[in-house]
Write an enzyme that holds these catalytic residues in place. Structure first.
Site, mmCIF file in Angstrom:
data_model
loop_
_atom_site.group_PDB
_atom_site.id
_atom_site.type_symbol
_atom_site.label_atom_id
_atom_site.label_comp_id
_atom_site.label_asym_id
_atom_site.label_seq_id
_atom_site.Cartn_x
_atom_site.Cartn_y
_atom_site.Cartn_z
ATOM 1 N N SER A 149 49.918 40.683 28.026
ATOM 2 C CA SER A 149 50.556 40.108 29.212
ATOM 3 C C SER A 149 51.585 39.085 28.786
ATOM 4 C CB SER A 149 49.510 39.438 30.113
ATOM 5 O OG SER A 149 50.137 38.673 31.135
ATOM 6 N N TYR A 162 42.637 33.636 30.106
ATOM 7 C CA TYR A 162 43.403 34.883 30.115
ATOM 8 C C TYR A 162 44.585 34.804 29.141
ATOM 9 C CZ TYR A 162 45.542 39.048 32.261
ATOM 10 O OH TYR A 162 46.079 40.299 32.497
ATOM 11 N N LYS A 166 45.113 37.137 25.795
ATOM 12 C CA LYS A 166 46.284 38.005 25.677
ATOM 13 C C LYS A 166 47.156 37.619 24.485
ATOM 14 C CE LYS A 166 45.370 40.720 29.121
ATOM 15 N NZ LYS A 166 45.005 42.145 28.878
#
Length: 254
Positions: A149, A162, A166
């Site tokens: 991401s 997150y 990533k």
């Protein structure tokens, strides 16, 4: 009607897509089936959604199999790979797509929220790639794509877990690409920006987000799937490895 009228570049090959019951994973499974691949549709809990993807592929003349596994769990990953090898005896493409988000500001983030995201989004990529590489090394060929991401590059408030996972996938991708290149295996990552999926549907700051995207819209799962399709099926991608390819409407420009 056949699933594709154009030449199928993955004919007789087997592809595993993790988290393939919805969103980007579903779009990738359909795209690779259109290239002639036999597709393993992995899911963690939504068997009905996964079977619907299999049924859609089958109705168009493709071949697919739904297999349940939480890819953050070593034993379940072993079972997943044993089942696909028992069924088809090879693996040519791995797309590490499975992921979750548990967003909150750092000071409110519980250890369980941190660990769950790291376990699935990063450790799951490690477990599946390790299992796939053992197969691909024997075949002396294979293509691996990890879905990361743009927040792994730029960060995002409320997504410390997150973003960290990533970013870890990006470093992991480059290292594994160097380790496997001599055996004809490419390893790349795609970094989506804001894509119209279930994960982004509930975002409250929609208009503010759109202002950050030069193209002025969310991306579609099929657009991400198209990039992955290129990386795993197009002969022109055979000289691309260790790369992080952004697909974000221009959000991140280095």
């Amino acid at each position: 009607m056949a699933i594709s009228s154009s030449p199928q570049r993955l004919q007789d090959q087997v592809a595993l897509v993790t988290g393939a019951s919805r969103g980007i994973g579903r779009a990738v499974a359909l795209a690779l089936a259109a290239e002639g691949a036999r597709v393993v549709v992995n899911y963690a809990s939504s068997s009905a959604a996964a079977e619907a993807v299999v049924a859609e592929i089958s109705s168009l003349g493709g071949e697919a199999l739904a297999l349940q596994a939480d890819v953050a769990q070593t034993e379940q990953v072993d079972g997943l790979f044993n089942a696909l090898m028992e069924k088809w005896g090879r693996l040519d493409v791995l797309v590490n797509n499975a992921g979750i988000a548990r967003d909150t500001l750092l000071l409110r983030m519980k250890l369980d929220d941190w660990q769950a995201v790291i376990d699935l989004n990063l450790t799951g990529v490690f477990l599946c790639t390790r299992a796939a590489s053992k197969i691909m090394l024997k075949q002396r060929s294979g293509r691996i794509v990890n879905v990361t991401s743009v927040v792994g590059e730029m960060g995002n408030p409320g997504q410390a877990n997150y973003s960290a996972a990533k970013a870890g996938v990006m470093g992991f991708t480059k290292t594994v690409a160097k380790e496997l290149a001599s055996r004809g295996i490419t390893v790349n990552a795609v970094a989506p920006g804001f894509i119209a999926t279930d994960m982004t549907a509930d975002l409250k700051a929609g208009e503010d987000i759109l202002k950050l995207i030069p193209l002025g819209r969310y991306g579609q799962p099929e657009e991400v799937a198209g990039l992955i399709r290129f990386l795993v099926a197009d002969p022109a991608a055979s000289y691309i490895t260790g790369q992080i390819l952004n697909i974000d409407g221009g959000m991140v420009m280095a």
